[in-house]
Design a protein around this motif. Sequence first.
Motif, mmCIF file in Angstrom:
data_model
loop_
_atom_site.group_PDB
_atom_site.id
_atom_site.type_symbol
_atom_site.label_atom_id
_atom_site.label_comp_id
_atom_site.label_asym_id
_atom_site.label_seq_id
_atom_site.Cartn_x
_atom_site.Cartn_y
_atom_site.Cartn_z
ATOM 1 N N PRO A 99 0.825 -1.211 0.000
ATOM 2 C CA PRO A 99 0.000 0.000 0.000
ATOM 3 C C PRO A 99 0.859 1.261 0.000
ATOM 4 C CG PRO A 99 -0.044 -1.060 2.154
ATOM 5 C CD PRO A 99 0.751 -1.944 1.260
ATOM 6 N N VAL A 100 0.566 2.157 -0.944
ATOM 7 C CA VAL A 100 1.290 3.426 -1.063
ATOM 8 C C VAL A 100 0.260 4.538 -1.162
ATOM 9 C CG1 VAL A 100 2.853 4.813 -2.481
ATOM 10 C CG2 VAL A 100 3.269 2.361 -2.212
ATOM 11 N N LYS A 101 0.401 5.543 -0.288
ATOM 12 C CA LYS A 101 -0.504 6.694 -0.328
ATOM 13 C C LYS A 101 0.061 7.715 -1.306
ATOM 14 C CE LYS A 101 -2.859 10.127 2.463
ATOM 15 N NZ LYS A 101 -3.015 10.727 3.773
ATOM 16 N N THR A 108 4.262 14.479 -14.588
ATOM 17 C CA THR A 108 4.239 13.690 -15.819
ATOM 18 C C THR A 108 3.900 12.246 -15.548
ATOM 19 O OG1 THR A 108 5.898 15.148 -16.757
ATOM 20 C CG2 THR A 108 5.617 13.013 -17.816
ATOM 21 N N GLY A 109 4.450 11.711 -14.491
ATOM 22 C CA GLY A 109 4.261 10.283 -14.249
ATOM 23 C C GLY A 109 4.003 9.962 -12.800
ATOM 24 N N VAL A 110 4.096 8.675 -12.514
ATOM 25 C CA VAL A 110 3.995 8.192 -11.151
ATOM 26 C C VAL A 110 5.375 8.389 -10.533
ATOM 27 C CG1 VAL A 110 3.578 6.168 -9.714
ATOM 28 C CG2 VAL A 110 2.241 6.505 -11.796
ATOM 29 N N VAL A 111 5.433 9.167 -9.463
ATOM 30 C CA VAL A 111 6.710 9.470 -8.817
ATOM 31 C C VAL A 111 6.666 8.903 -7.404
ATOM 32 C CG1 VAL A 111 8.335 11.265 -8.139
ATOM 33 C CG2 VAL A 111 6.893 11.598 -10.170
ATOM 34 N N LEU A 112 7.560 7.946 -7.152
ATOM 35 C CA LEU A 112 7.630 7.310 -5.842
ATOM 36 C C LEU A 112 8.746 7.924 -5.005
ATOM 37 C CD1 LEU A 112 7.383 3.581 -7.001
ATOM 38 C CD2 LEU A 112 5.606 4.893 -5.845
ATOM 39 N N SER A 113 8.478 8.098 -3.739
ATOM 40 C CA SER A 113 9.560 8.469 -2.827
ATOM 41 C C SER A 113 10.449 7.237 -2.667
ATOM 42 C CB SER A 113 8.992 8.903 -1.475
ATOM 43 O OG SER A 113 8.408 7.794 -0.816
ATOM 44 N N ARG A 114 11.675 7.434 -2.208
ATOM 45 C CA ARG A 114 12.582 6.304 -2.006
ATOM 46 C C ARG A 114 11.966 5.289 -1.039
ATOM 47 N NH1 ARG A 114 18.154 7.438 -3.791
ATOM 48 N NH2 ARG A 114 18.917 5.720 -2.507
ATOM 49 N N LYS A 115 11.358 5.802 0.031
ATOM 50 C CA LYS A 115 10.763 4.926 1.047
ATOM 51 C C LYS A 115 9.628 4.085 0.449
ATOM 52 C CE LYS A 115 7.817 6.048 4.507
ATOM 53 N NZ LYS A 115 7.266 6.893 5.520
ATOM 54 N N ASP A 116 8.745 4.723 -0.330
ATOM 55 C CA ASP A 116 7.640 3.985 -0.948
ATOM 56 C C ASP A 116 8.144 2.992 -1.993
ATOM 57 O OD1 ASP A 116 5.729 5.213 0.629
ATOM 58 O OD2 ASP A 116 5.256 6.750 -0.863
ATOM 59 N N GLU A 167 11.013 1.382 -1.910
ATOM 60 C CA GLU A 167 11.553 0.239 -1.158
ATOM 61 C C GLU A 167 10.427 -0.663 -0.669
ATOM 62 O OE1 GLU A 167 14.702 -0.693 -0.588
ATOM 63 O OE2 GLU A 167 15.726 1.039 -1.437
ATOM 64 N N ARG A 168 9.341 -0.056 -0.146
ATOM 65 C CA ARG A 168 8.204 -0.852 0.335
ATOM 66 C C ARG A 168 7.566 -1.655 -0.789
ATOM 67 N NH1 ARG A 168 4.582 3.210 2.757
ATOM 68 N NH2 ARG A 168 3.060 1.700 2.103
ATOM 69 N N ALA A 169 7.624 -1.112 -2.022
ATOM 70 C CA ALA A 169 7.025 -1.786 -3.176
ATOM 71 C C ALA A 169 7.987 -2.772 -3.832
ATOM 72 C CB ALA A 169 6.566 -0.749 -4.193
#
Length: 193
Positions: free
Chosen positions: A95-97, A105-113, A115-117
């Motif tokens: 789960p990512v909030k 432009t796109g889906v941008v993940l934080s480093r922490k999210d 890693e969780r994914a």
Amino acid sequence: MDTWDIGNLAYLGLLGVVLILWLVMHNRLSLGRTLQQAAGWALIFIGVIAAVGLWDDIRREVLPGRAAVATEGRIEVPRAPDGHFYLTLLVNDAPVKFMIDTGATGVVLSRKDAERAGIAAADLAFTTRASTANGKVRTAPVRIDRISLGPVEDRKVRGWVNDGEMDQSLLGMTYLDRWGRIEIARGTLVLER
């Protein structure tokens, strides 16, 4: 207010007046105590009416980012108190909030999210740059295997992992373009396929 509402309001008002008159007549020897009790009940009644009238606002404050699946292929997202729309999606079953950002432009993940994914940020090549409200940041392009929102699942979504400080992952246009219709109406974001 239509005629039916006015009639109901008049009926309730008349009923309230009769009830108050009965209480005064029945307790005329201890009128002070009766008035205190009546004031207490009036405050409770007003509080209940206020809570019912403000329920949508209370729900949005207590449960921001909660999406309601109205029908298959239709997602409704209430606006959070800060004015943004938030969704929690499963990214590779984690789960990512996300904050919904049509300017991204796109889906941008934080480093922490990331890693969780299951995306090892340490193994990524941060070779691209992105312009943000906080200036330029380094990003690493990734291909997200699976993103799920309720019953809707997408595979092989293009995204980026942000190398900078980021409080919230962003749900941008490479994901939003997969929906057939996006609409914002009366404080609700509607996504339809």
